[in-house]
Design an enzyme around this catalytic site. Sequence first.
Site, PDB file in Angstrom:
ATOM      1  CE  LYS A  15      10.919   7.611  21.479  1.00 22.47           C
ATOM      2  NZ  LYS A  15      10.457   8.439  20.463  1.00 22.47           N
ATOM      3  NE  ARG A  90      10.479  13.384  23.759  1.00 24.45           N
ATOM      4  CZ  ARG A  90       9.671  12.770  23.614  1.00 24.45           C
ATOM      5  NH1 ARG A  90       9.419  11.765  24.770  1.00 24.45           N
ATOM      6  NH2 ARG A  90       8.624  12.578  22.817  1.00 24.45           N
ATOM      7  NE  ARG A 127       1.299   7.621  17.533  1.00 20.76           N
ATOM      8  CZ  ARG A 127       2.558   7.757  18.342  1.00 20.76           C
ATOM      9  NH1 ARG A 127       3.435   6.965  18.435  1.00 20.76           N
ATOM     10  NH2 ARG A 127       2.584   8.830  18.794  1.00 20.76           N
ATOM     11  NE  ARG A 160       0.223  10.486  21.221  1.00 22.54           N
ATOM     12  CZ  ARG A 160       1.637  10.511  21.622  1.00 22.54           C
ATOM     13  NH1 ARG A 160       2.152   9.093  21.721  1.00 22.54           N
ATOM     14  NH2 ARG A 160       2.430  11.392  21.555  1.00 22.54           N
ATOM     15  NE  ARG A 171       4.631  14.664  18.897  1.00 26.12           N
ATOM     16  CZ  ARG A 171       4.206  13.425  18.676  1.00 26.12           C
ATOM     17  NH1 ARG A 171       3.298  13.434  17.737  1.00 26.12           N
ATOM     18  NH2 ARG A 171       4.464  12.300  19.010  1.00 26.12           N
TER      19      ARG A 171
HETATM   20  P1  AMP Z   1       5.613  11.118  23.468  1.00 30.27           P
HETATM   21  O1  AMP Z   1       4.634   9.975  23.702  1.00 30.27           O
HETATM   22  O2  AMP Z   1       6.947  10.319  23.747  1.00 30.27           O
HETATM   23  O3  AMP Z   1       5.680  11.191  22.068  1.00 30.27           O
HETATM   24  O4  AMP Z   1       5.408  12.194  24.190  1.00 30.27           O
HETATM   25  C1  AMP Z   1       4.189  12.982  23.940  1.00 30.27           C
HETATM   26  C2  AMP Z   1       4.605  14.322  24.614  1.00 30.27           C
HETATM   27  O5  AMP Z   1       4.630  14.185  25.955  1.00 30.27           O
HETATM   28  C3  AMP Z   1       5.890  15.181  24.103  1.00 30.27           C
HETATM   29  O6  AMP Z   1       5.368  15.737  22.824  1.00 30.27           O
HETATM   30  C4  AMP Z   1       6.375  16.211  25.167  1.00 30.27           C
HETATM   31  O7  AMP Z   1       5.200  17.262  25.145  1.00 30.27           O
HETATM   32  C5  AMP Z   1       5.903  15.420  26.459  1.00 30.27           C
HETATM   33  N1  AMP Z   1       7.008  14.495  26.791  1.00 30.27           N
HETATM   34  C6  AMP Z   1       7.207  13.094  26.765  1.00 30.27           C
HETATM   35  N2  AMP Z   1       8.366  12.777  27.354  1.00 30.27           N
HETATM   36  C7  AMP Z   1       9.152  13.889  27.574  1.00 30.27           C
HETATM   37  C8  AMP Z   1      10.163  14.059  28.337  1.00 30.27           C
HETATM   38  N3  AMP Z   1      11.111  13.179  28.252  1.00 30.27           N
HETATM   39  N4  AMP Z   1      10.507  15.466  28.448  1.00 30.27           N
HETATM   40  C9  AMP Z   1       9.787  16.506  28.369  1.00 30.27           C
HETATM   41  N5  AMP Z   1       8.740  16.195  27.473  1.00 30.27           N
HETATM   42  C10 AMP Z   1       8.361  15.004  27.365  1.00 30.27           C
END
Ligand code: AMP
Length: 214
Positions: A15, A90, A127, A160, A171
């Site tokens: 994404k 989400r 990554r 990360r 996740r």
């Molecule tokens: P990402 O970078 O999209 O993989 O997000 C990393 C982490 O941020 C996720 O594992 C969640 O803990 C938090 N996070 C990101 N977007 C959301 C969302 N829309 N709702 C809740 N938690 C989020």
Amino acid sequence: MKKRLILLGPPGAGKGTVGGRLGETLELPLVSSGDLLRENLKKGTEAGIKAKQYMEKGELVPDEIVIAMIEEELSKPSCDRGAILDGFPRTLSQAQMLDGLFECGDDVKVVYLKADDDFLVNRLSKRRVCDGCGKIYHLVNLPPEKEGLCDVCGGKLVQRNDDREEIIRRRLNVYRKMTAPLIEYYGKRNVLHIVPGDGKLEDTLDEIRRIVKW
Ligand code: AMP
């Protein structure tokens, strides 16, 4: 009238990478809830401090924190023409909040990047992300020219904290339980397009450009 492209899909489906590239050609800002949360965390804001414990465990940050953050971001002049959303919504409540922001005449498209778990674990564990500008690399498929350094800004490439295998698996479970229902939610409205997330980046981009036609 705004253009809204929602990128839906499990962690590691591409994404962020796809959204960044599409943003350049479609001239729309990429709004990534994960990036916004990480920025808040770095700056030590109240939202960042609250979010930290959830992010470290691979769990979702409570809706009210993320919703307030996204609402603020989408109301900025940079999002006047619309936005590409990565990682938001989400949950069902987040999707409903987003519906409330859409106005009649807005063009909303949802692209679901699909890939299986083994592929995603492999991609996420290899990554690396630039500490400076956030550009995403893959140790095998998209390596930097100089090991450990970003091609764009020369920043340090880091892994990360939540890209470790046990957190990745968590996740993915959270995704299946909380986010996958959105596929049906958008599917019922005929705005959903399914695109393979495990193919070549350029093919994925071509397919999405054909779908959005912006
Ligand atoms: P990402 O970078 O999209 O993989 O997000 C990393 C982490 O941020 C996720 O594992 C969640 O803990 C938090 N996070 C990101 N977007 C959301 C969302 N829309 N709702 C809740 N938690 C989020």
